[in-house]
Write a protein that holds these residues in place. Structure first.
Motif, PDB file in Angstrom:
ATOM      1  N   ARG A   1       0.850  -1.187   0.000  1.00 23.98           N
ATOM      2  CA  ARG A   1       0.000   0.000   0.000  1.00 23.98           C
ATOM      3  C   ARG A   1       0.883   1.234   0.000  1.00 23.98           C
ATOM      4  NH1 ARG A   1      -0.848   2.285   5.239  1.00 23.98           N
ATOM      5  NH2 ARG A   1       0.045   0.993   6.850  1.00 23.98           N
ATOM      6  N   TRP A   2       0.293   2.336  -0.377  1.00 26.63           N
ATOM      7  CA  TRP A   2       1.013   3.595  -0.436  1.00 26.63           C
ATOM      8  C   TRP A   2       1.137   4.200   0.958  1.00 26.63           C
ATOM      9  CZ3 TRP A   2       3.115   6.300  -4.522  1.00 26.63           C
ATOM     10  CH2 TRP A   2       2.899   5.766  -5.784  1.00 26.63           C
ATOM     11  N   GLN A   3       2.281   4.798   1.218  1.00 27.90           N
ATOM     12  CA  GLN A   3       2.422   5.636   2.400  1.00 27.90           C
ATOM     13  C   GLN A   3       2.382   7.060   1.874  1.00 27.90           C
ATOM     14  OE1 GLN A   3       5.881   4.979   4.788  1.00 27.90           O
ATOM     15  NE2 GLN A   3       5.422   6.673   6.137  1.00 27.90           N
ATOM     16  N   VAL A   4       1.322   7.765   2.214  1.00 23.21           N
ATOM     17  CA  VAL A   4       1.103   9.092   1.648  1.00 23.21           C
ATOM     18  C   VAL A   4       1.915  10.116   2.417  1.00 23.21           C
ATOM     19  CG1 VAL A   4      -0.614  10.857   1.139  1.00 23.21           C
ATOM     20  CG2 VAL A   4      -1.184   8.445   0.869  1.00 23.21           C
ATOM     21  N   ASN A   5       2.840  10.760   1.720  1.00 27.65           N
ATOM     22  CA  ASN A   5       3.590  11.873   2.298  1.00 27.65           C
ATOM     23  C   ASN A   5       2.991  13.168   1.775  1.00 27.65           C
ATOM     24  OD1 ASN A   5       5.382  10.233   3.763  1.00 27.65           O
ATOM     25  ND2 ASN A   5       6.566   9.850   1.931  1.00 27.65           N
ATOM     26  N   SER A   6       3.274  13.472   0.530  1.00 32.57           N
ATOM     27  CA  SER A   6       2.668  14.660  -0.071  1.00 32.57           C
ATOM     28  C   SER A   6       1.345  14.302  -0.739  1.00 32.57           C
ATOM     29  CB  SER A   6       3.624  15.273  -1.091  1.00 32.57           C
ATOM     30  OG  SER A   6       3.832  14.365  -2.160  1.00 32.57           O
ATOM     31  N   GLY A   7       1.171  13.028  -1.091  1.00 35.52           N
ATOM     32  CA  GLY A   7      -0.065  12.576  -1.717  1.00 35.52           C
ATOM     33  C   GLY A   7      -0.142  12.830  -3.198  1.00 35.52           C
TER      34      GLY A   7
ATOM     35  N   VAL B   1      -8.621   1.450   7.046  1.00 40.98           N
ATOM     36  CA  VAL B   1      -9.796   1.068   6.265  1.00 40.98           C
ATOM     37  C   VAL B   1      -9.521  -0.317   5.707  1.00 40.98           C
ATOM     38  CG1 VAL B   1     -11.145   1.588   4.187  1.00 40.98           C
ATOM     39  CG2 VAL B   1     -10.377   3.439   5.656  1.00 40.98           C
ATOM     40  N   PRO B   2     -10.453  -1.256   5.842  1.00 39.39           N
ATOM     41  CA  PRO B   2     -10.211  -2.596   5.282  1.00 39.39           C
ATOM     42  C   PRO B   2      -9.880  -2.511   3.795  1.00 39.39           C
ATOM     43  CG  PRO B   2     -12.198  -2.582   6.629  1.00 39.39           C
ATOM     44  CD  PRO B   2     -11.753  -1.156   6.500  1.00 39.39           C
ATOM     45  N   GLY B   3      -8.775  -3.109   3.425  1.00 38.74           N
ATOM     46  CA  GLY B   3      -8.327  -3.059   2.040  1.00 38.74           C
ATOM     47  C   GLY B   3      -7.546  -1.808   1.701  1.00 38.74           C
ATOM     48  N   PHE B   4      -7.494  -0.829   2.606  1.00 46.16           N
ATOM     49  CA  PHE B   4      -6.734   0.419   2.447  1.00 46.16           C
ATOM     50  C   PHE B   4      -7.141   1.218   1.206  1.00 46.16           C
ATOM     51  CE2 PHE B   4      -3.915  -2.615   4.601  1.00 46.16           C
ATOM     52  CZ  PHE B   4      -3.756  -1.966   5.807  1.00 46.16           C
ATOM     53  N   LYS B   5      -8.346   0.991   0.716  1.00 46.35           N
ATOM     54  CA  LYS B   5      -8.753   1.565  -0.552  1.00 46.35           C
ATOM     55  C   LYS B   5     -10.126   2.208  -0.424  1.00 46.35           C
ATOM     56  CE  LYS B   5      -8.663   0.020  -5.325  1.00 46.35           C
ATOM     57  NZ  LYS B   5      -8.534  -1.115  -6.205  1.00 46.35           N
ATOM     58  N   VAL B   6     -10.400   3.238  -1.235  1.00 41.28           N
ATOM     59  CA  VAL B   6     -11.722   3.847  -1.283  1.00 41.28           C
ATOM     60  C   VAL B   6     -12.658   2.832  -1.928  1.00 41.28           C
ATOM     61  CG1 VAL B   6     -13.100   5.721  -2.253  1.00 41.28           C
ATOM     62  CG2 VAL B   6     -10.752   6.162  -1.522  1.00 41.28           C
TER      63      VAL B   6
END
Length: 176
Positions: free
Chosen positions: A128-134, A148-153
């Motif tokens: 999964r992504w680690q959001v820094n600046s996004g 969030v389950p699945g780490f996704k929207v």
């Protein structure tokens, strides 16, 4: 008898299922072998034996899963160190116009490349992504939301929504 295979080969190639079955069979025969006539007692099944000790198993290694984990590690190295010699060679041959996570097998792929792609499939299950600046995480496609389950929207994209990346949804003042 299983022939000796160098340990480094498990890092580069996926082995055939028949090989794993035979290897696991030799290990189970050693533990369950019993007397000279082979009349041992199977105290539990192989699935329980190969579970981790934290999960209540005995921690025996499932060699197929171990092989895939080592191949996933190679894939992660291609992502983490894109300027390494190996990564640059593979990029030039197999994914010159994309990145490793989006690369395809191709029609004439070597066994090593096809094997690393199987490791990538395992990697994709947990990465999964680690959001820094996004600015790089795609809002709707990538796994980037913690807790969030699945780490996704998972909600459908509403009409008129122009969110493209994770930073589009983050307030720059409050960082939320």
């Amino acid at each position: 008898m299983v022939q000796a295979i160098p340990a480094y080969a498990m890092v580069c190639f996926v082995f055939p299922k028949k090989f794993y079955t035979k290897l696991n069979s030799h290990i189970s025969n050693f533990w369950w072998g019993g007397d000279l006539e082979g009349k041992g007692v199977h105290w539990t099944n192989w699935g329980l034996l190969s579970m981790s000790k934290l999960e209540g198993g005995l921690g025996f290694r499932d060699f197929h899963k171990f092989n895939l984990a080592l191949l996933a590690r190679q894939g992660w190295r291609l992502v983490k160190y894109p300027q390494s010699f190996c990564a640059r060679i593979l990029k030039g041959i197999y994914f010159a116009h994309s990145n490793f996570m989006e690369a395809s097998k191709g029609q004439r792929a070597f066994w090593a490349w096809a094997s690393i792609l199987q490791g990538r499939d395992l990697l994709l299950q947990g990465i999964r992504w680690q959001v820094n600046s996004g600015t790089e995480a795609k809002f709707w496609e990538n796994k980037w939301i913690p807790y969030v389950p699945g780490f996704k929207v998972t909600s459908p994209k509403p009409r008129g929504n122009d969110f493209q990346t994770g930073c589009d949804a983050i307030d720059s003042m409050t960082k939320r």
